[in-house]
Design a protein around this motif. Structure first.
Motif, PDB file in Angstrom:
ATOM      1  N   ALA A 195       0.795  -1.125  -0.202  1.00  0.00           N
ATOM      2  CA  ALA A 195       0.055   0.185  -0.109  1.00  0.00           C
ATOM      3  C   ALA A 195       0.899   1.187  -0.005  1.00  0.00           C
ATOM      4  O   ALA A 195       0.524   2.185  -0.785  1.00  0.00           O
ATOM      5  CB  ALA A 195      -0.928  -0.059   1.039  1.00  0.00           C
ATOM      6  N   ALA A 196       2.102   1.276   0.702  1.00  0.00           N
ATOM      7  CA  ALA A 196       2.810   2.216   0.724  1.00  0.00           C
ATOM      8  C   ALA A 196       3.537   2.543  -0.487  1.00  0.00           C
ATOM      9  O   ALA A 196       3.800   3.811  -0.957  1.00  0.00           O
ATOM     10  CB  ALA A 196       3.694   2.273   1.874  1.00  0.00           C
ATOM     11  N   PHE A 254       1.139   4.035  -2.896  1.00  0.00           N
ATOM     12  CA  PHE A 254       0.479   5.382  -2.678  1.00  0.00           C
ATOM     13  C   PHE A 254       0.877   6.427  -3.363  1.00  0.00           C
ATOM     14  O   PHE A 254       2.182   6.701  -3.879  1.00  0.00           O
ATOM     15  CB  PHE A 254       0.893   5.826  -1.075  1.00  0.00           C
ATOM     16  CG  PHE A 254       0.555   7.253  -1.124  1.00  0.00           C
ATOM     17  CD1 PHE A 254      -0.502   7.419  -0.244  1.00  0.00           C
ATOM     18  CD2 PHE A 254       1.576   8.129  -0.961  1.00  0.00           C
ATOM     19  CE1 PHE A 254      -1.170   8.784   0.044  1.00  0.00           C
ATOM     20  CE2 PHE A 254       1.031   9.711  -0.630  1.00  0.00           C
ATOM     21  CZ  PHE A 254      -0.167   9.771  -0.372  1.00  0.00           C
ATOM     22  N   SER A 266       3.442   6.731  -8.083  1.00  0.00           N
ATOM     23  CA  SER A 266       3.796   6.232  -6.732  1.00  0.00           C
ATOM     24  C   SER A 266       5.329   5.897  -6.799  1.00  0.00           C
ATOM     25  O   SER A 266       5.804   5.871  -7.788  1.00  0.00           O
ATOM     26  CB  SER A 266       2.754   4.746  -6.492  1.00  0.00           C
ATOM     27  OG  SER A 266       3.291   3.817  -7.668  1.00  0.00           O
ATOM     28  N   ALA A 273       3.704  10.504   2.155  1.00  0.00           N
ATOM     29  CA  ALA A 273       2.655   9.494   2.502  1.00  0.00           C
ATOM     30  C   ALA A 273       2.975   9.268   4.235  1.00  0.00           C
ATOM     31  O   ALA A 273       2.390   8.587   4.846  1.00  0.00           O
ATOM     32  CB  ALA A 273       3.308   7.997   1.999  1.00  0.00           C
TER      33      ALA A 273
END
Length: 189
Positions: free
Chosen positions: A31-32, A35, A43, A181
């Motif tokens: 997910a990171a 992001f 991303s 993030a």
């Protein structure tokens, strides 16, 4: 700059790129890594996939240019053409100007996994190997086609520096995404 010094500096930069990518991104969750600070921005994985796409073109081209090289008898200075200078200026990480990428090199909205990071790190190992082999090549006479228009050519030295600067530029972009993030940045020495 003399060829061996030039290649050693590029190797140091690639080592730093690799160490930073390992320290900053290997421990992140998917997910990171996926992001995006803005819908139109990239991303971390998209930044790295963009670089992978360039490496898939340039690393084999470097191998081809370096492979038949015979050791040159004397230390040479790396020289730059007008086109080479402009290309390096365009990807310089210190430059603030954004450039639009070609559609085939734009990974935006791709479904990416951590395999992108693994491939990126493998490309760094390959690039380090090629830089060590390049000491036998004439960096001013050997040429490499330019990805977006293969009739254009960069001198081997210019092309090697172009790839490294391009990687530094997008690694900085990926680090900015990580910071936006709220992910802590590691200190890499």
């Amino acid at each position: 700059m003399e060829t061996n010094t030039f290649l050693a500096q590029l190797q140091d930069r690639v080592q730093q790129i690799k160490a930073t990518a390992q320290a900053e991104f290997l421990s992140l969750e998917p997910a990171a890594l996926n992001f995006k600070p803005q819908p139109n921005s990239w991303s971390i994985l998209e930044c790295l996939e963009h670089l992978n796409r360039y490496s898939r073109f340039y690393l084999p081209a470097f191998e081809k240019a370096i492979a038949p090289a015979l050791a040159s008898g004397s230390a040479q200075l790396v020289k730059y053409s007008w086109f080479g200078k402009k290309s390096l200026e365009m990807v310089n990480p210190a430059g603030a100007k954004k450039h639009k990428t070609l559609a085939r090199m734009n990974p935006q909205n791709s479904q990416l996994t951590k395999a992108v990071l693994d491939e990126f790190l493998q490309h760094q190992d390959t690039l380090l190997h090629l830089l060590s082999k390049a000491t036998t090549a004439d960096l001013n006479k050997k040429t490499v086609p330019v990805e977006f228009f293969q009739l254009l050519k960069l001198r081997l030295g210019e092309a090697l520096e172009f790839v490294v600067l391009h990687e530094q530029r997008h690694l900085q972009q990926a680090l900015r995404v990580k910071a936006s993030a709220g992910q802590p940045l590691s200190l890499v020495v």
